[in-house]
Design a protein around this motif. Structure first.
Motif, mmCIF file in Angstrom:
data_model
loop_
_atom_site.group_PDB
_atom_site.id
_atom_site.type_symbol
_atom_site.label_atom_id
_atom_site.label_comp_id
_atom_site.label_asym_id
_atom_site.label_seq_id
_atom_site.Cartn_x
_atom_site.Cartn_y
_atom_site.Cartn_z
ATOM 1 N N GLU A 1 0.826 -1.211 0.000
ATOM 2 C CA GLU A 1 0.000 0.000 0.000
ATOM 3 C C GLU A 1 0.855 1.255 0.000
ATOM 4 O O GLU A 1 0.358 2.348 0.202
ATOM 5 C CB GLU A 1 -0.942 0.006 1.211
ATOM 6 C CG GLU A 1 -2.042 -1.026 1.107
ATOM 7 C CD GLU A 1 -3.128 -0.831 2.149
ATOM 8 O OE1 GLU A 1 -2.954 -0.032 3.086
ATOM 9 O OE2 GLU A 1 -4.179 -1.488 2.007
ATOM 10 N N VAL B 1 -1.505 4.532 1.433
ATOM 11 C CA VAL B 1 -2.946 4.754 1.324
ATOM 12 C C VAL B 1 -3.407 5.522 2.566
ATOM 13 O O VAL B 1 -3.062 5.168 3.693
ATOM 14 C CB VAL B 1 -3.709 3.419 1.189
ATOM 15 C CG1 VAL B 1 -5.209 3.648 1.256
ATOM 16 C CG2 VAL B 1 -3.334 2.731 -0.118
ATOM 17 N N GLU C 1 -5.741 4.820 -3.304
ATOM 18 C CA GLU C 1 -5.500 3.414 -3.662
ATOM 19 C C GLU C 1 -4.138 3.295 -4.336
ATOM 20 O O GLU C 1 -3.746 4.155 -5.125
ATOM 21 C CB GLU C 1 -6.595 2.944 -4.615
ATOM 22 C CG GLU C 1 -6.502 1.504 -5.009
ATOM 23 C CD GLU C 1 -7.598 1.098 -6.003
ATOM 24 O OE1 GLU C 1 -7.563 -0.063 -6.433
ATOM 25 O OE2 GLU C 1 -8.458 1.933 -6.334
#
Length: 199
Positions: A110, A160, A179
């Motif tokens: 992420e 994120v 995202e």
């Protein structure tokens, strides 16, 4: 020193500009994805093995037809040959200093690293999606940006939910990372490599 040598040297200094290519940052590396590296290498091999020999053959044929000063095939062929040689030198230099980074090794992360596809929101509520790629492979019309672009520099290493600031012509803008995605690894048995920050 002969003018012929100084002209060639001067042309080499601004060759990246003449080819419409972005210059690499001083002391920076030429990060590129495996697919981008393969495309540049394929172009180089095509120029060396197909295009250049074909143009050399045309120039040789045109030169054998007599007066070269008014021979369009000869003049155009010589010009095209110079363009091909310039592109070959450019591609050779860029491939020699290329650092191939496989973004699929970050699959599931992420955090934003080279090769990431990032969806982010602006302060006005609008959203955008970009993919961070190498200087020689990014296509802005496809939502791909170079890792040296201001937006990419602001997003690199963010996670994120993080908010980052980027300086735009209109001033500072706040972006929120919504995202982060990477392509799936081709070889499922490969162990992920440590993060490559690119900065």
């Amino acid at each position: 020193m002969s003018k012929a040598f100084t002209k060639e040297t001067d042309a080499d200094d601004g060759e990246d500009d003449a080819l419409g290519a972005a210059a690499l940052p001083a002391g920076g590396k030429n990060y590129i994805t495996p697919a981008g590296h393969q495309r540049l290498r394929a172009e180089l091999l095509h120029l060396l093995d197909v295009e250049r020999p074909r143009v050399v053959e045309v120039v040789h044929w045109a030169a054998s037809n007599g007066d070269r000063s008014e021979n369009g095939d000869y003049l155009y062929g010589k010009k095209r040959l110079r363009e091909i040689d310039r592109r070959i030198r450019f591609l050779t230099r860029r491939l020699d200093i290329a650092v191939v980074v496989d973004p699929s090794l970050q699959h599931g992360s992420e955090q934003v690293f080279f090769g990431a596809r990032v969806r982010y929101a602006r302060a006005d509520g609008s959203e955008a999606t970009v993919q961070i790629l190498g200087i020689d492979e990014a296509e802005p019309s496809l939502g791909q940006i170079s890792w040296v672009a201001p937006v990419a520099q602001a997003l690199l290493k963010a996670r994120v939910g993080d908010e980052v600031r980027v300086h735009t012509p209109a001033g500072w803008e706040l972006l929120e990372v919504l995202e982060v995605s990477y392509p799936a690894a081709v070889d499922a048995g490969a162990a992920p490599a440590p993060p490559t920050p690119c900065a």
